[in-house]
Enzyme design. Structure first.
Site, mmCIF file in Angstrom:
data_model
loop_
_atom_site.group_PDB
_atom_site.id
_atom_site.type_symbol
_atom_site.label_atom_id
_atom_site.label_comp_id
_atom_site.label_asym_id
_atom_site.label_seq_id
_atom_site.Cartn_x
_atom_site.Cartn_y
_atom_site.Cartn_z
ATOM 1 N N HIS A 161 -35.188 -84.998 26.053
ATOM 2 C CA HIS A 161 -35.157 -86.444 25.842
ATOM 3 C C HIS A 161 -34.111 -86.906 24.827
ATOM 4 O O HIS A 161 -33.611 -88.034 24.900
ATOM 5 C CB HIS A 161 -36.543 -86.932 25.397
ATOM 6 N N SER A 193 -30.890 -86.136 27.990
ATOM 7 C CA SER A 193 -30.930 -87.582 27.811
ATOM 8 C C SER A 193 -30.444 -87.915 26.404
ATOM 9 O O SER A 193 -30.765 -87.199 25.443
ATOM 10 C CB SER A 193 -32.354 -88.105 28.015
ATOM 11 N N TYR A 229 -43.703 -91.295 26.674
ATOM 12 C CA TYR A 229 -44.247 -92.562 27.170
ATOM 13 C C TYR A 229 -45.776 -92.539 27.276
ATOM 14 O O TYR A 229 -46.415 -93.580 27.389
ATOM 15 C CB TYR A 229 -43.684 -92.900 28.558
ATOM 16 N N ARG A 257 -40.040 -108.903 41.030
ATOM 17 C CA ARG A 257 -38.863 -108.348 40.359
ATOM 18 C C ARG A 257 -38.630 -106.894 40.754
ATOM 19 O O ARG A 257 -37.480 -106.464 40.895
ATOM 20 C CB ARG A 257 -39.018 -108.476 38.842
ATOM 21 N N GLN A 273 -29.044 -88.837 30.951
ATOM 22 C CA GLN A 273 -29.634 -90.174 31.021
ATOM 23 C C GLN A 273 -29.384 -90.883 29.693
ATOM 24 O O GLN A 273 -29.871 -90.464 28.652
ATOM 25 C CB GLN A 273 -31.139 -90.083 31.301
ATOM 26 N N SER A 290 -39.710 -102.895 35.653
ATOM 27 C CA SER A 290 -40.446 -104.148 35.762
ATOM 28 C C SER A 290 -41.888 -103.818 36.128
ATOM 29 O O SER A 290 -42.168 -102.754 36.680
ATOM 30 C CB SER A 290 -39.841 -105.073 36.825
ATOM 31 N N LEU A 325 -30.677 -103.234 32.744
ATOM 32 C CA LEU A 325 -30.742 -104.692 32.694
ATOM 33 C C LEU A 325 -30.563 -105.202 31.272
ATOM 34 O O LEU A 325 -30.723 -106.403 31.015
ATOM 35 C CB LEU A 325 -32.091 -105.185 33.252
ATOM 36 N N LYS A 376 -39.767 -85.978 30.649
ATOM 37 C CA LYS A 376 -38.863 -85.529 29.587
ATOM 38 C C LYS A 376 -39.618 -84.876 28.437
ATOM 39 O O LYS A 376 -40.763 -85.241 28.144
ATOM 40 C CB LYS A 376 -38.069 -86.722 29.042
ATOM 41 N N ASP A 378 -39.358 -92.637 36.910
ATOM 42 C CA ASP A 378 -38.883 -91.988 35.682
ATOM 43 C C ASP A 378 -39.888 -92.177 34.559
ATOM 44 O O ASP A 378 -40.089 -93.278 34.054
ATOM 45 C CB ASP A 378 -37.541 -92.596 35.262
#
Length: 282
Positions: free
Chosen positions: A116, A147, A55, A245, A170, A240, A199, A84, A50
């Site tokens: 987004h 989103s 980003y 992880r 999202q 992560s 998380l 997005k 994703d």
């Protein structure tokens, strides 16, 4: 043998298309860190990444996916790539942004394209959605969604009688921000919830209830929260950049949270927003 509904190999239907149940999130990663995380995730069995125009790592994600495919038996169709739209400005700008995301990533087409955020107002949102619909028609995008849309934004889009219904919303969802009004609306209308920040960005890993249940189920706090998301029917996007992880976050099929403990985790809701919350944007 069929895969566990909570394994990296499992999928969920979005319309008539099957999508992986667990995606790697790459928010706030860049350069070699992004490429390395994607490569480790694909090696670990993840089949969905994703990203987003915002980003600024679509190029790195696409490059890492293409490099992995070149050295494996997998095809482009085996990997799910999401990105997005950064800004809701116009139909033409959205169409251009989609083409640019394809060019930057080198992925030929986008499996999932999301608006987004709902920023920009009603007319801009609907105009941008028409661009997503046309991109799907042209084969540039397989599945379209949104989103950070709240109930009002979703209802507005549905009321516009779109040619293509949004398949995904999202939003930030985890035990400390359950977003029940939005998730219930989406369930009613067949919109799949993708849970970003599943998380809670590790902000509640030491919460007594999380610690207690992690010990009970012999798993990490992160695994517990990923499993909570999956058992609610969501598609979690754990992030992560650490190999151990990444592997652990994707392997939760051995955990089965009881109905009682799910209810306990649901009760942890405190509307914890870990980044932004445009769901009430005008």
């Amino acid at each position: 043998m069929a895969s566990s509904p909570y394994s990296l190999a499992s999928t969920i239907k979005v319309g008539a298309i099957s999508m992986p149940r667990i995606h790697l999130g790459v928010y706030m990663t860049s350069g070699n860190e992004t490429s390395s995380a994607v490569a480790m995730a694909l090696d670990a069995g993840y089949r969905a990444i994703d990203s987003a125009e915002m980003y600024r790592n679509e190029r790195e994600v696409g490059s890492a996916i293409r490099k992995y495919l070149a050295s494996s038996q997998l095809q482009r169709s085996d990997i799910w790539f999401t990105t997005k739209l950064a800004n809701n400005t116009s139909y033409d700008a959205t169409r251009k942004a989609i083409k640019e995301s394809i060019r930057k990533s080198g992925m030929e087409y986008l499996d999932l394209y999301l608006i987004h955020s709902p920023y920009g107002g009603r007319e801009k949102r609907l105009e941008c959605w028409k661009a997503v619909e046309d991109a799907i028609k042209e084969g540039e995008v397989r599945v379209g969604g949104v989103s950070n849309f709240g109930v009002r934004h979703l209802q507005e889009l549905l009321d516009s009688k779109p040619r293509v219904l949004p398949a995904i919303n999202q939003i930030e969802v985890h035990p400390f921000n359950t977003q029940t009004d939005i998730t219930s609306f989406c369930a009613k209308h067949g919109i799949v919830i993708e849970a970003y920040a599943p998380l809670a960005r590790a902000l509640r890993f030491k919460h007594p209830t999380i610690v207690k249940l992690s010990k009970k189920y012999e798993c990490t706090p992160a695994q517990l929260m990923v499993r909570w998301s999956l058992q609610h029917g969501y598609v979690p996007l754990p992030k992560s950049v650490t190999k151990e992880r990444i592997i652990a976050n994707g392997h939760v099929e051995h955990i089965e949270i009881s109905a009682e403990d799910m209810k306990t985790m649901d009760g942890l809701d405190e509307h914890l927003v870990t980044d932004w919350d445009p769901t009430d944007a005008p």
